[in-house]
Design a protein around this motif. Sequence first.
Motif, PDB file in Angstrom:
ATOM      1  N   ALA A 171     -46.671  20.550   2.655  1.00 40.94           N
ATOM      2  CA  ALA A 171     -45.849  19.516   2.480  1.00 40.94           C
ATOM      3  C   ALA A 171     -44.443  20.078   2.368  1.00 40.94           C
ATOM      4  O   ALA A 171     -43.461  19.829   2.757  1.00 40.94           O
ATOM      5  CB  ALA A 171     -46.040  18.351   1.724  1.00 40.94           C
ATOM      6  N   SER A 172     -44.436  21.192   1.525  1.00 41.16           N
ATOM      7  CA  SER A 172     -43.077  21.787   0.876  1.00 41.16           C
ATOM      8  C   SER A 172     -42.473  22.513   2.009  1.00 41.16           C
ATOM      9  O   SER A 172     -41.162  22.512   2.331  1.00 41.16           O
ATOM     10  CB  SER A 172     -43.265  22.890  -0.282  1.00 41.16           C
ATOM     11  OG  SER A 172     -43.730  22.265  -1.045  1.00 41.16           O
ATOM     12  N   MET A 173     -43.358  23.222   3.203  1.00 40.29           N
ATOM     13  CA  MET A 173     -42.783  24.042   3.878  1.00 40.29           C
ATOM     14  C   MET A 173     -42.253  23.011   5.146  1.00 40.29           C
ATOM     15  O   MET A 173     -41.060  23.281   5.918  1.00 40.29           O
ATOM     16  CB  MET A 173     -44.031  24.697   4.791  1.00 40.29           C
ATOM     17  CG  MET A 173     -44.305  26.116   3.866  1.00 40.29           C
ATOM     18  SD  MET A 173     -43.386  27.348   3.791  1.00 40.29           S
ATOM     19  CE  MET A 173     -42.943  27.736   5.433  1.00 40.29           C
ATOM     20  N   VAL A 174     -42.885  21.952   5.391  1.00 41.16           N
ATOM     21  CA  VAL A 174     -42.472  20.936   6.520  1.00 41.16           C
ATOM     22  C   VAL A 174     -41.081  20.387   6.081  1.00 41.16           C
ATOM     23  O   VAL A 174     -40.104  20.325   6.699  1.00 41.16           O
ATOM     24  CB  VAL A 174     -43.412  19.823   6.693  1.00 41.16           C
ATOM     25  CG1 VAL A 174     -42.975  18.716   7.539  1.00 41.16           C
ATOM     26  CG2 VAL A 174     -44.669  20.505   7.434  1.00 41.16           C
ATOM     27  N   ILE A 175     -40.889  19.838   4.845  1.00 42.54           N
ATOM     28  CA  ILE A 175     -39.827  19.352   4.305  1.00 42.54           C
ATOM     29  C   ILE A 175     -38.519  20.377   4.084  1.00 42.54           C
ATOM     30  O   ILE A 175     -37.475  19.976   4.603  1.00 42.54           O
ATOM     31  CB  ILE A 175     -40.051  18.667   2.887  1.00 42.54           C
ATOM     32  CG1 ILE A 175     -41.160  17.576   2.736  1.00 42.54           C
ATOM     33  CG2 ILE A 175     -38.801  18.213   2.187  1.00 42.54           C
ATOM     34  CD1 ILE A 175     -41.414  17.048   1.616  1.00 42.54           C
ATOM     35  N   GLY A 176     -39.199  21.799   3.718  1.00 41.40           N
ATOM     36  CA  GLY A 176     -38.077  22.728   3.782  1.00 41.40           C
ATOM     37  C   GLY A 176     -37.550  23.071   5.122  1.00 41.40           C
ATOM     38  O   GLY A 176     -36.321  23.256   5.226  1.00 41.40           O
ATOM     39  N   ALA A 177     -38.475  22.893   5.989  1.00 41.90           N
ATOM     40  CA  ALA A 177     -37.772  23.157   7.325  1.00 41.90           C
ATOM     41  C   ALA A 177     -36.749  22.185   7.861  1.00 41.90           C
ATOM     42  O   ALA A 177     -36.071  22.523   8.541  1.00 41.90           O
ATOM     43  CB  ALA A 177     -39.266  23.194   8.399  1.00 41.90           C
ATOM     44  N   VAL A 178     -37.175  20.876   7.532  1.00 38.34           N
ATOM     45  CA  VAL A 178     -36.310  19.809   8.011  1.00 38.34           C
ATOM     46  C   VAL A 178     -34.770  19.980   7.349  1.00 38.34           C
ATOM     47  O   VAL A 178     -33.933  19.993   7.928  1.00 38.34           O
ATOM     48  CB  VAL A 178     -36.904  18.472   7.865  1.00 38.34           C
ATOM     49  CG1 VAL A 178     -35.605  17.466   7.756  1.00 38.34           C
ATOM     50  CG2 VAL A 178     -38.135  18.276   8.327  1.00 38.34           C
TER      51      VAL A 178
END
Length: 279
Positions: A77-84
């Motif tokens: 979840a952190s990687m996806v949100i961070g990518a956005v």
Amino acid sequence: MTAYVQKASLPPAPPPPAPARRWSATRITGNVLMALWIVAGIWLLTYLGGRIGGDFLANYWQRYEDGVLTTLTLVGASMVIGAVISIPVALARASRNALLAVPAFAYVYFFRGTPLIAQTFLIYYGSGSFQPLLKDAGLWWFFRDAWYCAIFAFSLNTSAYQAEILRGAIRNIDRGQWEAAKALGLGRLVTLRKIILPQAMIVALRPYGNELILMIKGSAIASIITIYDIMGVTGRSFSRTYDFQAYIWAAVLYLLIVETLRRIWDQLEKRLTRHLVRR
């Protein structure tokens, strides 16, 4: 009459033997350390093999499985949100407009220059100082939960690193790509979305994999704020049994996760860059 004598072709002379390697102090030290690592590895495998059917795993293995799932969910979840978040930050960092570049630089500078544990504590424990304000804003339900605070802190941290990865990848794309797209009448946003970003993502693929692995290992910080990830489960099981194999199994699980992700990422990179391989 002149006679010509054809010389028989002689086989090439064998190369001289390689000089024998001397047993220098560095070589001796390296071999001794390697032998110690091999002995330690054999002992560790023997130790763990003798405890697979023991009481510790029977009582706590299910909790370790839950901890692995929690760790993967938290990091994913952190990687996806961070990518956005990283995409606008990276574009702002690359902008020539100081109103965009300076705040983006400050954002990246702060989250890359301070420890992740400090950022997590600032969000989880520091938000309590603003409890009345957060309640009035309707956000206290978010900041009072350790799970949401961990995702929030990890997302902000990894977004700063991902922004720099993406910015470097965009700068690596040849300027001629922009000029060719402009000559075709494509707008800047269309060029960025359809031409530049797809190529930049391929360039950034390997650094993204490194960031993912670093986040997997760094996620152990979440256990300090009462999240039962791998390290949270490990600390709880050790506090009840005082059996140090709890930490050995945690290390083994982290190694398995990292190695699995590394192999998956290698295959993904080969798949996405197969058109770049010279035939």
